[in-house]
Design an enzyme around this catalytic site. Structure first.
Site, PDB file in Angstrom:
ATOM      1  N   GLY A  75     -15.342  10.983 -23.645  1.00  7.98           N
ATOM      2  CA  GLY A  75     -15.382  11.874 -24.794  1.00  7.98           C
ATOM      3  C   GLY A  75     -15.925  13.241 -24.452  1.00  7.98           C
ATOM      4  O   GLY A  75     -16.093  14.083 -25.330  1.00  7.98           O
ATOM      5  N   HIS A 135     -17.974  24.499 -35.271  1.00  2.00           N
ATOM      6  CA  HIS A 135     -18.766  23.349 -34.844  1.00  2.00           C
ATOM      7  C   HIS A 135     -20.256  23.670 -34.944  1.00  2.00           C
ATOM      8  O   HIS A 135     -20.640  24.831 -35.118  1.00  2.00           O
ATOM      9  CB  HIS A 135     -18.437  22.964 -33.395  1.00  2.00           C
ATOM     10  N   HIS A 136     -21.067  22.643 -34.781  1.00  4.14           N
ATOM     11  CA  HIS A 136     -22.520  22.766 -34.794  1.00  4.14           C
ATOM     12  C   HIS A 136     -23.002  23.639 -33.634  1.00  4.14           C
ATOM     13  O   HIS A 136     -22.312  23.814 -32.627  1.00  4.14           O
ATOM     14  CB  HIS A 136     -23.172  21.383 -34.706  1.00  4.14           C
ATOM     15  N   LYS A 139     -23.054  22.549 -29.772  1.00  7.76           N
ATOM     16  CA  LYS A 139     -21.838  22.351 -28.979  1.00  7.76           C
ATOM     17  C   LYS A 139     -21.795  23.383 -27.858  1.00  7.76           C
ATOM     18  O   LYS A 139     -21.894  24.589 -28.097  1.00  7.76           O
ATOM     19  CB  LYS A 139     -20.586  22.444 -29.847  1.00  7.76           C
TER      20      LYS A 139
END
Length: 238
Positions: A75, A135-136, A139
């Protein structure tokens, strides 16, 4: 099924919850504090590994899993410039490698929608296309792996765009991906086609990390029963 979790951050903890709920066992957990436990001998005690770390360490982790003879689900994003090296190493060891830029079932259906829309728009020269991903703030890579996958599917059929760029004013042959980092946003991806008179926009917005974690566990289950280079297309029969 005995699972090795390589990377035990927020995603690793979410994966652990779902794996346990589905009746699996976490036999090995690797974090920054116990990296010395990541050995081929320890991996051999597991049925599959799920790897969510950082690009700098991911490839060595994959190779160690191949050496140990266990499937690995990746991932981690940001390492694709060495994709051929990883695939060749996997094949030389008769291994199993499952990679997805995003494990969410919804995102992978969104990929299919994006491909269909891109094909429909390929001969509509009055529309220009652009992308945004949010995104947060934790990241590390930009644009996201998911955004790159979306962009490459558009480029495959576009008669005018032949490369993507990140956060810049694009030339006519470039597809710009705007990357925004804010708060704890799990992930929002938007593809927008705009003309002088209207625009068409598709968006996928994740509510939490749970969808990504669930998909990663499904991928681990699938990898334990299959061989070779695997993707979400294989898992979902897309």
């Amino acid at each position: 099924m005995k699972i090795a979790l390589i990377g035990y951050g927020r995603m690793g903890k979410e994966i652990e919850k779902i794996a346990l709920d589905r009746g699996h066992e976490i036999s090995l957990k690797i974090d920054v504090d116990n990296q010395s436990d990541l050995t081929a001998d320890n991996l051999k005690k597991c049925d599959v590994a799920i790897e969510f770390t950082i690009p700098a360490s991911a490839i060595d982790n994959y190779k160690l899993c191949f050496e140990a003879g266990i499937p690995v689900v990746s991932g981690t994003t940001g390492w694709l410039d060495r994709k051929e090296e990883v695939y060749e190493n996997c094949e030389s060891k008769n291994g199993t490698f499952f990679y997805a830029s995003n494990f969410s079932v919804g995102v992978n259906l969104f990929f299919e929608l994006n491909r269909k829309l891109a094909a429909l728009m390929s001969d509509r020269s009055e529309y220009d296309v652009e992308m945004t991903e949010v995104h947060h703030t934790q990241k590390l890579d930009a644009p996201s792996g998911t955004a790159i996958s979306l962009a490459e599917d558009i480029l495959n059929v576009s008669p005018t765009k032949n490369k993507w760029v990140n956060d810049k004013v694009p030339a006519s042959n470039e597809l710009n991906i705007t990357s925004e980092r804010e708060g704890q946003v799990p992930g929002i991806h938007t593809v927008k086609y705009e003309s002088e008179v209207d625009y068409i926009e598709i968006t996928h917005s994740a509510k939490s990390r749970k969808g990504f974690a669930f998909g990663a566990v499904l991928a681990a289950e699938f990898s334990a029963e299959n061989k070779g280079i695997l993707t979400m297309k294989d898992l979902l029969n897309l």
